[in-house]
Design an enzyme around this catalytic site. Sequence first.
Site, PDB file in Angstrom:
ATOM      1  CB  SER A  30      42.460  24.370  -1.429  1.00  0.00           C
ATOM      2  OG  SER A  30      43.356  24.327  -2.668  1.00  0.00           O
ATOM      3  CB  SER A  32      44.832  26.033  -5.341  1.00  0.00           C
ATOM      4  OG  SER A  32      44.156  24.867  -6.317  1.00  0.00           O
ATOM      5  CE  LYS A  93      47.414  22.837  -7.711  1.00  0.00           C
ATOM      6  NZ  LYS A  93      47.298  24.286  -6.477  1.00  0.00           N
ATOM      7  CB  SER A 199      48.763  27.663  -6.691  1.00  0.00           C
ATOM      8  OG  SER A 199      48.442  26.451  -7.881  1.00  0.00           O
TER       9      SER A 199
END
Length: 255
Positions: A30, A32, A93, A199
């Site tokens: 992704s 994010s 993350k 995100s």
Amino acid sequence: MKEGLRTIVGAVLIALFLRSFGYEPFNIPSESMLPRLLVGDYLFVAKWPYGYSRYSFPMGPPIFEGRIAGSAPERGDIAVFKTPSDNRTDFIKRVIGLPGDIVQMRGGTLYLNGDAVPKRRVADFIVPQSPNMACLKGEVFVDQTGERMCRYMRFEETLPGGRTYFVLDSDPMSAGDDTAPFVVPEGHYFMMGDNRDNSSDSRFSFAEGGISFVPAENLVGRAEIMFFSTDGSANWFLPWTWVSAARWERIGRLF
């Protein structure tokens, strides 16, 4: 035949050992973590820096609780973890809040323990649009060569202790730009994506599609090195396109 079988079994056991205790490969699915990570990046995650939990092993067998060995993550680390919503799905993350920290977003600015994290506007992040780059939340334009490009507003943040990194924040009214204060519980971490407008992270509850706080036990490892990257334009049946699709300049980058 028995000798060949022993060789195969031995190779599988060695691979499982290295994956569980050394490095595990991950790919980025992704946008994010833009601008640091692009869809189609492949990286190795080191297991030993944070020690080991059940989630260090394939399928997450419940062989013990908590973590053994290793050290706690530092603010600014890019970490892979099992999302606490199902304890199965891998997320990646940045570690923003440590146990006991108070984390809040106000008008798109990150606050830690009541103090604003310095945020400085820098040059826009521009990257070619491709099958692996949908340009979500970004501006699409055509450059002088006729190539379609994505443009995002980019900022540099500096965490306490001096660690810096880039974030994207093009929408001043996105859902995560203003939040209530979050007090990070003991044994948990507050994780955020660098692409602040796109995100699903600790700013949002499970019901809102987020991940809430991440238990220390769910940490899998720390991003270490990028070993491959592709823009998604390759055709598996046309081997020469594998070369043209590779983002060679990204391979070998450290975290």
